[in-house]
Design an enzyme around this catalytic site. Sequence first.
Site, short mmCIF file in Angstrom:
data_model
loop_
_atom_site.label_atom_id
_atom_site.label_comp_id
_atom_site.label_asym_id
_atom_site.label_seq_id
_atom_site.Cartn_x
_atom_site.Cartn_y
_atom_site.Cartn_z
CG MET A 13 39.45 -4.60 -19.14
SD MET A 13 38.32 -4.51 -20.53
CE MET A 13 38.72 -6.03 -21.36
N GLY A 14 40.04 -6.54 -14.66
CA GLY A 14 39.45 -7.28 -13.56
C GLY A 14 37.99 -6.88 -13.56
CB THR A 15 36.10 -7.74 -16.14
OG1 THR A 15 37.04 -6.85 -16.67
CG2 THR A 15 34.85 -7.64 -16.94
CB THR A 16 31.38 -7.97 -13.25
OG1 THR A 16 32.07 -8.04 -11.99
CG2 THR A 16 30.13 -8.83 -13.16
#
Length: 235
Positions: A13-16
């Site tokens: 989850m390359g995420t914010t």
Amino acid sequence: MASDMDLNAPHSMGTTIIGVTYNGGVVLGADSRTSTGVYVANRASDKITQLTDNVYVCRSGSAADSQVVSDYVRYFLHQHTSLGQPATVKVCANLVRLLSYGNKNMLETGLIVGGWDKYEGGKIYGIPLGGTLLELPFTIGGSGSSYLYGFFDQAWKEGMTKDEAEQLVVKAVSLAIARDGASGGVVRTVVINSEGVTRNYYPADKLPLWHEELEPQNSLLDILNTASPEPMNIQ
């Protein structure tokens, strides 16, 4: 190490993810993109997971790692609350910390725990990679957080109302989506206070646009013939 084009690579989850306290509770927010290398495996995943009735966790990093930590903590909290005592936000965060720190050589996940309890009100705890526990008025995590530190320095203020805090979270996640290729999809928020929990959903076509972003169109010709919108005012 799997290559970027390996579709069997671990889901990440390359995420914010964001947690913000306000005057009366907390607001949690996240995007919804889950990727496998450069391939988007799920564009509408839910990265805000319920731990108890009054505490939620935002998940980033390895999807599998964050899910298993959340599942274990939820199981431990069920045992805790079965004794008749509701879990505080601090207890939930410490359970996440114990699992993250005890398995820090095997886990690749950063988490934000947020909630409300009758003893301390709304609380936000950050548990980054490695298992440190940080109590903070607001915190950001994931790949998109790199683009948000300056924004929060300018936009954050103490004593915000619920609506101000949620607007800040949605605006920040939309900015990260615009700048970070690993963040995308929709914006989900969870508002937790003495009255309970409210979940909200903001589809991509309802998010504010930022500098040089194009309005969504139905065809490539429409896009080429459309001028860029004005930069968004963050005041």
